[in-house]
Design a protein around this motif. Sequence first.
Motif, PDB file in Angstrom:
ATOM      1  N   GLY A  32       0.785  -1.224   0.000  1.00 46.15           N
ATOM      2  CA  GLY A  32       0.000   0.000   0.000  1.00 46.15           C
ATOM      3  C   GLY A  32       0.814   1.271   0.000  1.00 46.15           C
ATOM      4  N   GLN A  33       2.084   1.177  -0.402  1.00 44.46           N
ATOM      5  CA  GLN A  33       2.942   2.359  -0.443  1.00 44.46           C
ATOM      6  C   GLN A  33       2.938   2.947  -1.859  1.00 44.46           C
ATOM      7  N   PRO A  34       2.652   4.234  -2.006  1.00 42.35           N
ATOM      8  CA  PRO A  34       2.480   4.831  -3.338  1.00 42.35           C
ATOM      9  C   PRO A  34       3.790   5.209  -4.006  1.00 42.35           C
ATOM     10  N   HIS A  35       4.667   4.230  -4.161  1.00 41.01           N
ATOM     11  CA  HIS A  35       5.941   4.474  -4.848  1.00 41.01           C
ATOM     12  C   HIS A  35       6.226   3.290  -5.768  1.00 41.01           C
ATOM     13  N   TRP A  36       5.671   3.353  -6.963  1.00 40.22           N
ATOM     14  CA  TRP A  36       5.794   2.303  -7.961  1.00 40.22           C
ATOM     15  C   TRP A  36       5.503   2.929  -9.325  1.00 40.22           C
ATOM     16  N   CYS A  37       5.806   2.225 -10.389  1.00 38.10           N
ATOM     17  CA  CYS A  37       5.686   2.866 -11.693  1.00 38.10           C
ATOM     18  C   CYS A  37       5.544   1.843 -12.810  1.00 38.10           C
ATOM     19  N   VAL A  38       5.219   2.365 -13.988  1.00 36.76           N
ATOM     20  CA  VAL A  38       5.247   1.608 -15.238  1.00 36.76           C
ATOM     21  C   VAL A  38       6.480   2.081 -16.005  1.00 36.76           C
ATOM     22  N   SER A  39       7.303   1.147 -16.471  1.00 33.66           N
ATOM     23  CA  SER A  39       8.535   1.501 -17.178  1.00 33.66           C
ATOM     24  C   SER A  39       8.526   0.886 -18.579  1.00 33.66           C
ATOM     25  N   ILE A  40       8.715   1.730 -19.607  1.00 34.87           N
ATOM     26  CA  ILE A  40       8.722   1.275 -20.997  1.00 34.87           C
ATOM     27  C   ILE A  40       9.908   1.906 -21.710  1.00 34.87           C
ATOM     28  N   ALA A  41      10.715   1.075 -22.369  1.00 34.76           N
ATOM     29  CA  ALA A  41      11.832   1.566 -23.174  1.00 34.76           C
ATOM     30  C   ALA A  41      11.730   0.989 -24.577  1.00 34.76           C
ATOM     31  N   LEU A  42      12.218   1.743 -25.551  1.00 33.24           N
ATOM     32  CA  LEU A  42      12.335   1.254 -26.923  1.00 33.24           C
ATOM     33  C   LEU A  42      13.811   1.182 -27.272  1.00 33.24           C
ATOM     34  N   GLU A  43      14.233  -0.002 -27.653  1.00 35.41           N
ATOM     35  CA  GLU A  43      15.621  -0.239 -28.026  1.00 35.41           C
ATOM     36  C   GLU A  43      15.730  -0.346 -29.541  1.00 35.41           C
ATOM     37  N   HIS A  44      16.718   0.331 -30.125  1.00 33.46           N
ATOM     38  CA  HIS A  44      16.975   0.272 -31.569  1.00 33.46           C
ATOM     39  C   HIS A  44      18.440  -0.060 -31.791  1.00 33.46           C
ATOM     40  N   LYS A  45      18.675  -1.197 -32.425  1.00 32.27           N
ATOM     41  CA  LYS A  45      20.044  -1.659 -32.705  1.00 32.27           C
ATOM     42  C   LYS A  45      20.883  -1.697 -31.428  1.00 32.27           C
ATOM     43  N   GLY A  46      20.289  -2.218 -30.367  1.00 25.35           N
ATOM     44  CA  GLY A  46      21.004  -2.410 -29.113  1.00 25.35           C
ATOM     45  C   GLY A  46      21.126  -1.192 -28.234  1.00 25.35           C
ATOM     46  N   GLU A  47      20.512  -0.070 -28.628  1.00 21.15           N
ATOM     47  CA  GLU A  47      20.601   1.163 -27.848  1.00 21.15           C
ATOM     48  C   GLU A  47      19.198   1.672 -27.528  1.00 21.15           C
ATOM     49  N   VAL A  48      18.984   2.052 -26.271  1.00 22.01           N
ATOM     50  CA  VAL A  48      17.691   2.600 -25.881  1.00 22.01           C
ATOM     51  C   VAL A  48      17.564   4.015 -26.454  1.00 22.01           C
ATOM     52  N   VAL A  49      16.478   4.255 -27.203  1.00 21.89           N
ATOM     53  CA  VAL A  49      16.306   5.538 -27.886  1.00 21.89           C
ATOM     54  C   VAL A  49      15.082   6.316 -27.374  1.00 21.89           C
ATOM     55  N   SER A  50      14.146   5.651 -26.719  1.00 22.31           N
ATOM     56  CA  SER A  50      12.971   6.319 -26.166  1.00 22.31           C
ATOM     57  C   SER A  50      12.642   5.677 -24.826  1.00 22.31           C
ATOM     58  N   ALA A  51      12.159   6.482 -23.884  1.00 26.03           N
ATOM     59  CA  ALA A  51      11.926   5.971 -22.535  1.00 26.03           C
ATOM     60  C   ALA A  51      10.765   6.673 -21.865  1.00 26.03           C
ATOM     61  N   VAL A  52       9.994   5.891 -21.120  1.00 26.76           N
ATOM     62  CA  VAL A  52       8.895   6.407 -20.307  1.00 26.76           C
ATOM     63  C   VAL A  52       8.932   5.717 -18.949  1.00 26.76           C
ATOM     64  N   VAL A  53       8.887   6.498 -17.890  1.00 27.86           N
ATOM     65  CA  VAL A  53       8.679   5.988 -16.529  1.00 27.86           C
ATOM     66  C   VAL A  53       7.507   6.770 -15.961  1.00 27.86           C
ATOM     67  N   PHE A  54       6.385   6.090 -15.748  1.00 30.33           N
ATOM     68  CA  PHE A  54       5.160   6.750 -15.297  1.00 30.33           C
ATOM     69  C   PHE A  54       4.821   6.341 -13.885  1.00 30.33           C
ATOM     70  N   ASP A  55       4.693   7.342 -13.014  1.00 27.53           N
ATOM     71  CA  ASP A  55       4.297   7.144 -11.620  1.00 27.53           C
ATOM     72  C   ASP A  55       2.830   7.550 -11.503  1.00 27.53           C
ATOM     73  N   PRO A  56       1.895   6.592 -11.606  1.00 29.12           N
ATOM     74  CA  PRO A  56       0.473   6.941 -11.607  1.00 29.12           C
ATOM     75  C   PRO A  56      -0.017   7.511 -10.282  1.00 29.12           C
ATOM     76  N   ALA A  57       0.560   7.060  -9.174  1.00 28.24           N
ATOM     77  CA  ALA A  57       0.096   7.520  -7.868  1.00 28.24           C
ATOM     78  C   ALA A  57       0.314   9.020  -7.693  1.00 28.24           C
ATOM     79  N   LYS A  58       1.362   9.559  -8.321  1.00 30.83           N
ATOM     80  CA  LYS A  58       1.670  10.990  -8.205  1.00 30.83           C
ATOM     81  C   LYS A  58       1.413  11.717  -9.523  1.00 30.83           C
ATOM     82  N   ASP A  59       0.977  10.982 -10.528  1.00 30.69           N
ATOM     83  CA  ASP A  59       0.740  11.532 -11.862  1.00 30.69           C
ATOM     84  C   ASP A  59       1.980  12.241 -12.405  1.00 30.69           C
ATOM     85  N   GLU A  60       3.124  11.583 -12.293  1.00 24.19           N
ATOM     86  CA  GLU A  60       4.373  12.117 -12.827  1.00 24.19           C
ATOM     87  C   GLU A  60       4.842  11.229 -13.978  1.00 24.19           C
ATOM     88  N   MET A  61       4.963  11.829 -15.147  1.00 22.58           N
ATOM     89  CA  MET A  61       5.373  11.123 -16.358  1.00 22.58           C
ATOM     90  C   MET A  61       6.779  11.586 -16.752  1.00 22.58           C
TER      91      MET A  61
END
Length: 261
Positions: free
Chosen positions: A97-126
């Motif tokens: 019940g602790q509001p410190h968690w997130c959804v993490s999504i990365a896009l890798e292209h040719k072995g290198e991460v080129v786009s990233a999202v870390v979304f904290d829904p509890a605090k609405d921080e993207m």
Amino acid sequence: MQGSANLNIMIKAARKAGRSLVKDFREVENLQVSTKGAGDFVSRADTAAEKIVFEELTQARPNYGWVGEESDPVEGKDPTRRWIVDPLDGTNNFLHGQPHWCVSIALEHKGEVVSAVVFDPAKDEMFVAEKGGGAWMNEMRLRVSGRHRMIECLFATGLPQAGRSGLPAAMQELGRVLPAASGVRQWGAAALDLAYVAAGRFDGYWQRRLSAWDIAAGMLIVREAGGLVDGIREGDDPLERGEIIAANEGVFDAFAKAVRG
């Protein structure tokens, strides 16, 4: 931030999964009387969130590959691109019940991460980043902290859970960092820890025994916010080794020296 089409797809997927997780999070308190019941419930919430992200991303980009924490890898028809996803980073916090968690999504292209999202829904921080485009939290441009004295710095790490190896090494590292620093926190969500380094909320972060989905998105966000990222063993690829040090440039060398011993 004007993001690419891929980044917008990632943001949409993260928000949709986040709505599902927030709804489930409200039910967690009611399940605390039964540890097994709560654990099973959170496992289902985690799997449901990954299903949402998988469907959103693969419908939009059916040729991309996929690797996620809760599912088997998928080889895409486009071998140069793959999604790297943790649908619920900070599961133990969620469970308690602790509001410190997130959804993490990365896009890798040719072995290198080129786009990233870390979304904290509890605090609405993207937190988002694209290679060469900077890092952002909601509408605010992110920069790592400007501190350069270890004694002024607040760091974050993760310690091994019960049944996992590595506690002696982790305690040795803590023994070197704590006396030199303002403090060390263990908040239990690697992706958010890295996002917080990018935002200047932490001055640095280190941890061992991680998976690619724990750190892929956060690494890019730190770098695009002006921070440095390396393996605990100098020169190692954190995604391959699962060991990472991240910090602002001013304190990185002293911090890495303390962690490495």
